[in-house]
Design a protein around this motif. Structure first.
Motif, PDB file in Angstrom:
ATOM      1  N   GLN A 343      17.364 -11.249  49.642  1.00 47.57           N
ATOM      2  CA  GLN A 343      17.847 -12.437  50.353  1.00 47.57           C
ATOM      3  C   GLN A 343      18.455 -13.413  49.367  1.00 47.57           C
ATOM      4  O   GLN A 343      17.873 -13.727  48.331  1.00 47.57           O
ATOM      5  N   GLY A 344      19.650 -13.874  49.715  1.00 47.34           N
ATOM      6  CA  GLY A 344      20.343 -14.847  48.882  1.00 47.34           C
ATOM      7  C   GLY A 344      20.735 -16.069  49.688  1.00 47.34           C
ATOM      8  O   GLY A 344      20.246 -16.290  50.799  1.00 47.34           O
ATOM      9  N   LYS A 345      21.632 -16.860  49.144  1.00 49.11           N
ATOM     10  CA  LYS A 345      22.115 -18.058  49.829  1.00 49.11           C
ATOM     11  C   LYS A 345      23.388 -17.724  50.616  1.00 49.11           C
ATOM     12  O   LYS A 345      24.128 -16.804  50.231  1.00 49.11           O
ATOM     13  N   PRO A 346      23.664 -18.469  51.703  1.00 50.47           N
ATOM     14  CA  PRO A 346      24.926 -18.252  52.430  1.00 50.47           C
ATOM     15  C   PRO A 346      26.118 -18.321  51.477  1.00 50.47           C
ATOM     16  O   PRO A 346      26.185 -19.194  50.609  1.00 50.47           O
ATOM     17  N   GLY A 347      27.042 -17.394  51.632  1.00 47.07           N
ATOM     18  CA  GLY A 347      28.197 -17.325  50.739  1.00 47.07           C
ATOM     19  C   GLY A 347      28.008 -16.371  49.583  1.00 47.07           C
ATOM     20  O   GLY A 347      28.943 -16.142  48.808  1.00 47.07           O
ATOM     21  N   ALA A 348      26.802 -15.778  49.456  1.00 48.96           N
ATOM     22  CA  ALA A 348      26.528 -14.839  48.357  1.00 48.96           C
ATOM     23  C   ALA A 348      27.441 -13.621  48.446  1.00 48.96           C
ATOM     24  O   ALA A 348      27.753 -13.143  49.540  1.00 48.96           O
ATOM     25  N   GLN A 349      27.844 -13.108  47.288  1.00 43.03           N
ATOM     26  CA  GLN A 349      28.719 -11.940  47.210  1.00 43.03           C
ATOM     27  C   GLN A 349      27.919 -10.704  46.807  1.00 43.03           C
ATOM     28  O   GLN A 349      27.025 -10.785  45.961  1.00 43.03           O
ATOM     29  N   SER A 400      32.988  -8.364  42.505  1.00 45.66           N
ATOM     30  CA  SER A 400      32.658  -8.639  43.906  1.00 45.66           C
ATOM     31  C   SER A 400      33.286  -7.568  44.795  1.00 45.66           C
ATOM     32  O   SER A 400      34.461  -7.209  44.635  1.00 45.66           O
ATOM     33  N   ILE A 401      32.494  -7.051  45.746  1.00 43.25           N
ATOM     34  CA  ILE A 401      33.016  -6.019  46.658  1.00 43.25           C
ATOM     35  C   ILE A 401      32.970  -6.481  48.112  1.00 43.25           C
ATOM     36  O   ILE A 401      33.386  -5.750  49.007  1.00 43.25           O
ATOM     37  N   GLY A 402      32.472  -7.693  48.357  1.00 42.90           N
ATOM     38  CA  GLY A 402      32.432  -8.222  49.711  1.00 42.90           C
ATOM     39  C   GLY A 402      31.420  -9.342  49.837  1.00 42.90           C
ATOM     40  O   GLY A 402      30.600  -9.562  48.939  1.00 42.90           O
ATOM     41  N   GLN A 403      31.469 -10.041  50.962  1.00 43.57           N
ATOM     42  CA  GLN A 403      30.542 -11.146  51.198  1.00 43.57           C
ATOM     43  C   GLN A 403      29.377 -10.681  52.055  1.00 43.57           C
ATOM     44  O   GLN A 403      29.555  -9.975  53.040  1.00 43.57           O
ATOM     45  N   VAL A 404      28.172 -11.095  51.656  1.00 43.90           N
ATOM     46  CA  VAL A 404      26.972 -10.718  52.403  1.00 43.90           C
ATOM     47  C   VAL A 404      26.917 -11.523  53.699  1.00 43.90           C
ATOM     48  O   VAL A 404      27.196 -12.727  53.710  1.00 43.90           O
ATOM     49  N   PHE A 405      26.540 -10.859  54.786  1.00 43.05           N
ATOM     50  CA  PHE A 405      26.499 -11.490  56.110  1.00 43.05           C
ATOM     51  C   PHE A 405      25.407 -12.553  56.174  1.00 43.05           C
ATOM     52  O   PHE A 405      24.275 -12.339  55.733  1.00 43.05           O
ATOM     53  N   SER A 406      25.759 -13.724  56.712  1.00 43.61           N
ATOM     54  CA  SER A 406      24.793 -14.805  56.956  1.00 43.61           C
ATOM     55  C   SER A 406      24.580 -14.926  58.456  1.00 43.61           C
ATOM     56  O   SER A 406      25.543 -15.112  59.211  1.00 43.61           O
ATOM     57  N   THR A 414      20.644 -14.718  54.778  1.00 44.13           N
ATOM     58  CA  THR A 414      21.643 -13.883  54.094  1.00 44.13           C
ATOM     59  C   THR A 414      20.922 -12.784  53.323  1.00 44.13           C
ATOM     60  O   THR A 414      20.298 -13.046  52.300  1.00 44.13           O
ATOM     61  N   VAL A 415      20.998 -11.538  53.825  1.00 40.24           N
ATOM     62  CA  VAL A 415      20.238 -10.440  53.221  1.00 40.24           C
ATOM     63  C   VAL A 415      21.141  -9.251  52.924  1.00 40.24           C
ATOM     64  O   VAL A 415      21.848  -8.750  53.804  1.00 40.24           O
ATOM     65  N   LEU A 416      21.106  -8.808  51.670  1.00 45.22           N
ATOM     66  CA  LEU A 416      21.813  -7.587  51.264  1.00 45.22           C
ATOM     67  C   LEU A 416      20.814  -6.438  51.234  1.00 45.22           C
ATOM     68  O   LEU A 416      19.767  -6.537  50.579  1.00 45.22           O
ATOM     69  N   HIS A 417      21.128  -5.362  51.956  1.00 45.15           N
ATOM     70  CA  HIS A 417      20.315  -4.152  51.853  1.00 45.15           C
ATOM     71  C   HIS A 417      20.980  -3.258  50.814  1.00 45.15           C
ATOM     72  O   HIS A 417      22.157  -2.911  50.929  1.00 45.15           O
ATOM     73  N   PHE A 418      20.209  -2.897  49.784  1.00 45.19           N
ATOM     74  CA  PHE A 418      20.768  -2.151  48.655  1.00 45.19           C
ATOM     75  C   PHE A 418      19.997  -0.858  48.436  1.00 45.19           C
ATOM     76  O   PHE A 418      18.759  -0.849  48.440  1.00 45.19           O
ATOM     77  N   GLN A 419      20.732   0.235  48.253  1.00 49.27           N
ATOM     78  CA  GLN A 419      20.119   1.528  47.984  1.00 49.27           C
ATOM     79  C   GLN A 419      20.740   2.136  46.730  1.00 49.27           C
ATOM     80  O   GLN A 419      21.864   1.801  46.342  1.00 49.27           O
ATOM     81  N   LEU A 420      19.986   3.061  46.127  1.00 50.45           N
ATOM     82  CA  LEU A 420      20.471   3.791  44.955  1.00 50.45           C
ATOM     83  C   LEU A 420      20.107   5.256  45.109  1.00 50.45           C
ATOM     84  O   LEU A 420      18.954   5.581  45.424  1.00 50.45           O
ATOM     85  N   ARG A 421      21.081   6.135  44.927  1.00 53.89           N
ATOM     86  CA  ARG A 421      20.852   7.580  45.053  1.00 53.89           C
ATOM     87  C   ARG A 421      21.311   8.302  43.789  1.00 53.89           C
ATOM     88  O   ARG A 421      22.216   7.848  43.090  1.00 53.89           O
ATOM     89  N   ARG A 422      20.640   9.431  43.522  1.00 56.48           N
ATOM     90  CA  ARG A 422      21.158  10.386  42.551  1.00 56.48           C
ATOM     91  C   ARG A 422      21.492  11.613  43.362  1.00 56.48           C
ATOM     92  O   ARG A 422      20.626  12.412  43.696  1.00 56.48           O
ATOM     93  N   GLU A 423      22.796  11.736  43.718  1.00 50.39           N
ATOM     94  CA  GLU A 423      23.237  12.682  44.736  1.00 50.39           C
ATOM     95  C   GLU A 423      22.445  12.425  46.021  1.00 50.39           C
ATOM     96  O   GLU A 423      22.455  11.298  46.510  1.00 50.39           O
ATOM     97  N   LYS A 424      21.685  13.384  46.528  1.00 55.58           N
ATOM     98  CA  LYS A 424      20.949  13.159  47.778  1.00 55.58           C
ATOM     99  C   LYS A 424      19.576  12.526  47.553  1.00 55.58           C
ATOM    100  O   LYS A 424      18.940  12.080  48.513  1.00 55.58           O
ATOM    101  N   GLU A 425      19.123  12.500  46.305  1.00 54.49           N
ATOM    102  CA  GLU A 425      17.795  11.971  46.016  1.00 54.49           C
ATOM    103  C   GLU A 425      17.784  10.446  46.100  1.00 54.49           C
ATOM    104  O   GLU A 425      18.603   9.771  45.489  1.00 54.49           O
ATOM    105  N   LYS A 426      16.824   9.907  46.860  1.00 52.38           N
ATOM    106  CA  LYS A 426      16.687   8.454  47.002  1.00 52.38           C
ATOM    107  C   LYS A 426      15.852   7.909  45.840  1.00 52.38           C
ATOM    108  O   LYS A 426      14.794   8.429  45.534  1.00 52.38           O
TER     109      LYS A 426
END
Length: 435
Positions: A343-349, A400-406, A414-426
């Motif tokens: 969670q960030g502040k409104p306007g976060a990238q 910056s790749i986009g603005q997080v939805f507020s 304002t919450v960014l959901h972030f994931q990281l994969r190594r190919e199919k492995e979470k």
């Protein structure tokens, strides 16, 4: 009289030495490390919002408050570690100071003895009588050298005493500085504990309110779970497609390299190397999953584990961690997160955590989601109100790749959901990020 002469001589030499302030290196290092955490605490406090009456907002507020409490506990732990380090430094300074004072005492005794000798034999006539009363020329030379060397010794002894006194003065100042830093830290720790107790009390009140609304709470959890499953299914499908594209690129690269080798070989070497070529070609093309560029980028990405920047700009709180876990204080409320929620502040990238290429940009429920490939690693950025990149774009670290939805219906949450994969492995993203 002898003692008075000694005191005056030392005082004069002491005043001739300039005093210089010395800050303690350990304190500077500890303050530097703690500064980032302190800033994070201060900024994340501004993210917390007043709760609403509906279950969804209260559940979101509980997540934000829990994240804030975790940050404060982490900061208190850092303070505790710093206090222990300073205590060790104080003990070390005390030992050094005792050793210096003992050494100074010994040097003063030796110096006082030499001054007394000098006082008794102070006249030039006595020195000359000592030299010229020698029995032969060799003894005369030795006595002259002795008188000269004794004078030099006496001067060096005085200088050594001055140096030792200066070392003791600096060591005492350093000790006082470290003591002051320790006292300041202890006060700060008490303040943080009071704030933590207030937040934990607020959390208990919030949990109690949610427990009264168990039915509505379960409904909200099920809704969030359905949305998460829908998003993860789409991400899994896109990642599988990206892996297949990467495999085809690697196979094509392998074919081109094989063709180039054959072309470079002469007819004779082609004939002589038939067996070796057959052995090389016996390896299935499916074994080629990454191109050379992808392999290099993967290695560079892996080498930066723990150093990658946060995928959101500005102040933040991690409100939901990776994996399955029960919500503290609530019965039968379990969450399963394939990444982390920040969670960030409104306007976060949203920003790229490493160099890479945009593998996918898609919309789901009116929001944008971006996948970036870093060799065989893929970072996923979800819940964006807009995307500033497109498929095939090359991106740089922190770009910056986009603005997080507020969410305007939930105090601009304002919450960014972030994931990281190594190919199919979470993967759990947190050990990869520099916090």
């Amino acid at each position: 009289m002898m003692k008075r002469f000694f005191v005056i001589l030392i005082s004069c030499l002491w005043l001739a030495v300039p005093l210089s302030a010395q800050s303690n290196k350990l304190i500077r290092e500890l303050e530097s490390k703690r500064g980032a955490l302190q800033k994070q605490i201060a900024e994340s406090e501004s993210i917390l919002k007043d709760t609403k009456k509906d279950v969804g907002s209260q559940l979101n507020s509980l997540a934000a408050l829990t994240g804030q409490i975790e940050e404060r506990k982490r900061y208190i732990l850092a303070i505790n570690n710093d206090v222990e380090a300073i205590e060790r430094e104080l003990n070390s300074l005390e030992r050094q100071l005792r050793a210096l004072e003992k050494d100074l005492k010994d040097k003063k005794k030796k110096y006082e003895a030499s001054v007394q000798y000098l006082y008794k034999n102070k006249s030039i006539e006595e020195k000359l009588m000592f030299i010229f009363s020698a029995k032969n020329l060799g003894q005369t030379y030795r006595r002259m050298r002795y008188v000269r060397e004794y004078a030099t010794y006496q001067r060096l002894q005085g200088e050594e005493i001055l140096k030792k006194q200066e070392q003791i003065r600096k060591k005492k100042a350093e000790r006082q500085q470290v003591k002051a830093a320790k006292e300041s830290l202890l006060k700060e720790r008490e303040g943080e504990k009071i704030k933590l107790e207030a937040q934990e009390k607020e959390k208990r009140t919030l949990v109690a309110n949610l427990q009264k609304k168990q039915k509505g709470l379960q409904s909200e959890i099920n809704k969030k779970r359905r949305e998460a499953n829908q998003l993860n299914d789409r991400i899994d499908k896109l990642i599988a497609e990206e892996i297949e594209r990467a495999r085809k690129r690697a196979q094509e690269e392998a074919r081109r390299e094989a063709a180039a080798r054959k072309k470079a070989e002469g007819k004779e070497s082609q004939s002589a190397g038939t067996g070796a070529a057959a052995k090389t070609n016996s390896k299935p093309l499916e074994a080629y999953t990454m191109s050379k560029a992808d392999r290099e980028l993967s290695g560079s990405f892996a080498a930066n584990r723990g150093k990658l920047p946060m995928p959101i700009s500005g102040a933040y709180i991690i409100t939901s961690h990776y994996g399955q876990y029960a919500v503290e204080g609530l019965r039968n409320v379990k969450l399963d997160n394939k990444g982390i929620d920040i969670q960030g502040k409104p306007g976060a990238q949203a920003r790229a955590i490493f160099d890479g290429k945009v593998a996918a940009v898609f919309q789901l429920n009116g929001l944008f989601n971006v996948l970036i490939r870093h060799g065989n690693y893929i970072s996923v950025y979800c819940n964006l109100s807009s995307a500033s990149v497109k498929i095939g774009d090359t991106v740089k670290t922190k770009q910056s790749i986009g603005q997080v939805f507020s969410d305007g219906t939930d105090n601009g949450r304002t919450v960014l959901h972030f994931q990281l994969r190594r190919e199919k492995e979470k993967l759990n993203p947190e050990p990869w990020l520099n916090r």
